[in-house]
Design an enzyme around this catalytic site. Structure first.
Site, PDB file in Angstrom:
ATOM      1  N   TYR A 151       1.715 -32.614  17.558  1.00 53.53           N
ATOM      2  CA  TYR A 151       1.818 -33.618  16.479  1.00 53.53           C
ATOM      3  C   TYR A 151       3.206 -34.264  16.455  1.00 53.53           C
ATOM      4  O   TYR A 151       3.410 -35.256  15.739  1.00 53.53           O
ATOM      5  CB  TYR A 151       1.543 -33.014  15.090  1.00 53.53           C
TER       6      TYR A 151
ATOM      7  N   HIS B 114      -3.427 -23.617  20.778  1.00 53.55           N
ATOM      8  CA  HIS B 114      -4.084 -24.832  20.270  1.00 53.55           C
ATOM      9  C   HIS B 114      -5.489 -25.014  20.850  1.00 53.55           C
ATOM     10  O   HIS B 114      -6.431 -25.375  20.139  1.00 53.55           O
ATOM     11  CB  HIS B 114      -3.219 -26.057  20.574  1.00 53.55           C
TER      12      HIS B 114
HETATM   13  N1  NAP Z   1      -6.566 -27.607  15.805  1.00 56.43           N
HETATM   14  C1  NAP Z   1      -6.909 -28.828  16.179  1.00 56.43           C
HETATM   15  O1  NAP Z   1      -7.261 -29.087  17.343  1.00 56.43           O
HETATM   16  C2  NAP Z   1      -6.836 -29.932  15.155  1.00 56.43           C
HETATM   17  C3  NAP Z   1      -7.406 -31.192  15.418  1.00 56.43           C
HETATM   18  C4  NAP Z   1      -7.342 -32.173  14.419  1.00 56.43           C
HETATM   19  C5  NAP Z   1      -6.718 -31.890  13.205  1.00 56.43           C
HETATM   20  N2  NAP Z   1      -6.145 -30.661  12.979  1.00 56.43           N
HETATM   21  C6  NAP Z   1      -5.472 -30.314  11.697  1.00 56.43           C
HETATM   22  O2  NAP Z   1      -6.337 -30.606  10.601  1.00 56.43           O
HETATM   23  C7  NAP Z   1      -5.668 -31.453   9.689  1.00 56.43           C
HETATM   24  C8  NAP Z   1      -6.646 -32.325   8.918  1.00 56.43           C
HETATM   25  O3  NAP Z   1      -7.486 -33.065   9.782  1.00 56.43           O
HETATM   26  P1  NAP Z   1      -7.357 -34.630  10.005  1.00 56.43           P
HETATM   27  O4  NAP Z   1      -5.944 -35.054   9.741  1.00 56.43           O
HETATM   28  O5  NAP Z   1      -7.936 -34.904  11.340  1.00 56.43           O
HETATM   29  O6  NAP Z   1      -8.344 -35.310   8.972  1.00 56.43           O
HETATM   30  P2  NAP Z   1      -8.867 -35.077   7.459  1.00 56.43           P
HETATM   31  O7  NAP Z   1      -8.011 -34.109   6.738  1.00 56.43           O
HETATM   32  O8  NAP Z   1     -10.306 -34.826   7.568  1.00 56.43           O
HETATM   33  O9  NAP Z   1      -8.689 -36.553   6.835  1.00 56.43           O
HETATM   34  C9  NAP Z   1      -7.433 -37.130   6.641  1.00 56.43           C
HETATM   35  C10 NAP Z   1      -7.632 -38.544   6.083  1.00 56.43           C
HETATM   36  O10 NAP Z   1      -8.213 -38.462   4.787  1.00 56.43           O
HETATM   37  C11 NAP Z   1      -7.418 -39.203   3.869  1.00 56.43           C
HETATM   38  N3  NAP Z   1      -7.445 -38.519   2.566  1.00 56.43           N
HETATM   39  C12 NAP Z   1      -6.866 -37.344   2.240  1.00 56.43           C
HETATM   40  N4  NAP Z   1      -7.141 -36.984   0.966  1.00 56.43           N
HETATM   41  C13 NAP Z   1      -7.907 -37.976   0.452  1.00 56.43           C
HETATM   42  C14 NAP Z   1      -8.493 -38.181  -0.819  1.00 56.43           C
HETATM   43  N5  NAP Z   1      -8.367 -37.280  -1.805  1.00 56.43           N
HETATM   44  N6  NAP Z   1      -9.224 -39.328  -1.011  1.00 56.43           N
HETATM   45  C15 NAP Z   1      -9.381 -40.238  -0.010  1.00 56.43           C
HETATM   46  N7  NAP Z   1      -8.848 -40.080   1.225  1.00 56.43           N
HETATM   47  C16 NAP Z   1      -8.120 -38.952   1.459  1.00 56.43           C
HETATM   48  C17 NAP Z   1      -6.030 -39.222   4.448  1.00 56.43           C
HETATM   49  O11 NAP Z   1      -5.328 -40.344   3.960  1.00 56.43           O
HETATM   50  P3  NAP Z   1      -3.785 -40.301   3.454  1.00 56.43           P
HETATM   51  O12 NAP Z   1      -2.984 -39.696   4.560  1.00 56.43           O
HETATM   52  O13 NAP Z   1      -3.496 -41.716   3.176  1.00 56.43           O
HETATM   53  O14 NAP Z   1      -3.727 -39.425   2.217  1.00 56.43           O
HETATM   54  C18 NAP Z   1      -6.336 -39.324   5.942  1.00 56.43           C
HETATM   55  O15 NAP Z   1      -6.599 -40.654   6.320  1.00 56.43           O
HETATM   56  C19 NAP Z   1      -4.689 -32.221  10.594  1.00 56.43           C
HETATM   57  O16 NAP Z   1      -3.686 -32.890   9.852  1.00 56.43           O
HETATM   58  C20 NAP Z   1      -4.200 -31.116  11.461  1.00 56.43           C
HETATM   59  O17 NAP Z   1      -3.222 -30.325  10.770  1.00 56.43           O
HETATM   60  C21 NAP Z   1      -6.223 -29.673  13.930  1.00 56.43           C
END
Ligand code: NAP
Length: 251
Positions: free
Chosen positions: A36, A92
């Protein structure tokens, strides 16, 4: 380690103030990764926040090209984070330089030396999980997998339950698109909550630990508030029954 029910995903967060704000509103589990490119941002946010280090669960992940230099790479992550140790260190993905026979013992050595509190895995399927248990003679401290209404890897949930380790759900808001899923919108309307809160409450009800990413105080607070939502079994069943066909991060 006591893993909070809901944590903060930090992928894409580039402002330390967002991390400090998250801690201020009550987040105690912060999830970053080498890939990241924001470990220093997360570390700076922790440094700015008014919290004891011991209250936080800080997680990072070794990228696939670092899995044959576990110690050096972890020390580099700790330097970027400005921490003496992390609470959770993930593999990861079981790809690239991953070799269970050498990567996992190297991780166990870091744990013995106190650089890492617990060893965890991400994107591990059943074969990889069972190999982990064979090599280290214990389950991982967590498996972090994609889990949201449109992608529900139940075999991983069953494995976690059977071996009694937490399943951490990434992309729990379907990357901000849960409002496109009819069953989620219907559950949200029944409880007068947002679709994002409905998705998180559904995961929490199943005993899964979601790590939604959010950058504004409003989103951060709204997501934490999902912890006090009580869904009915019919709500959980309705979202369980969503067509499961959109994996955001296929191999
Ligand atoms: N291990 C892996 O391979 C892997 C892969 C992908 C992700 N991850 C981890 O999982 C975490 C979360 O997944 P993600 O970032 O892919 O997606 P997510 O958490 O499913 O969605 C994030 C999105 O939702 C929006 N959001 C958040 N809260 C909200 C609310 N209450 N109302 C409306 N929209 C909202 C955010 O906008 P704003 O930012 O504008 O609030 C952002 O655009 C990552 O940050 C990372 O730490 C791990």
């Amino acid at each position: 380690m006591n893993l909070p029910r809901l944590g903060l995903g930090t992928m894409g967060i580039t402002d330390p103030e967002a991390i400090a704000t998250a801690i201020d509103v009550g987040y105690r589990h912060l999830d970053t990764a080498q890939i990241y490119d924001n470990e220093a941002v997360v570390g700076e946010g922790i440094a700015r926040a008014d919290v004891d280090r011991g209250e936080l669960v800080v997680a990072t992940k070794l990228w696939v090209d670092q899995l044959d230099r576990v110690r050096e790479s972890t020390v580099e992550s700790l330097d970027r984070l400005g921490l003496d140790a992390v609470d959770l260190l993930y593999v990861h993905r079981p790809r690239g330089k991953y070799d269970p026979e050498s990567t996992l013992p190297a991780l166990a050595d870091l744990q013995a030396d106190g650089l890492v509190d617990e060893i965890a895995v991400s994107n591990f399927e059943l074969d990889d999980l069972n190999r982990f248990i064979d090599v280290l003679e214990r389950p991982p401290a967590a498996n972090q997998v994609e889990y949201h209404p449109r992608f529900q890897p139940e075999d991983r949930l069953e494995h976690a339950r059977e071996h009694e380790y937490p399943l951490v759900a990434y992309s729990p808001l379907y990357d901000g698109r849960v409002g496109d899923v009819d069953a989620v919108v219907e559950v949200a309307a029944r409880h007068d909550i947002t679709p994002e809160q409905a998705s998180l409450a559904w995961l929490l009800e199943k005993g899964i630990h979601p790590i939604p990413k959010a950058s504004s105080r409003e989103h951060l607070e709204a997501n934490l508030a999902a912890q006090s939502v009580d869904l009915d079994p019919e709500d959980v069943a309705a979202i369980d029954g969503v067509e499961r066909e959109d994996e955001l991060y296929p191999e």
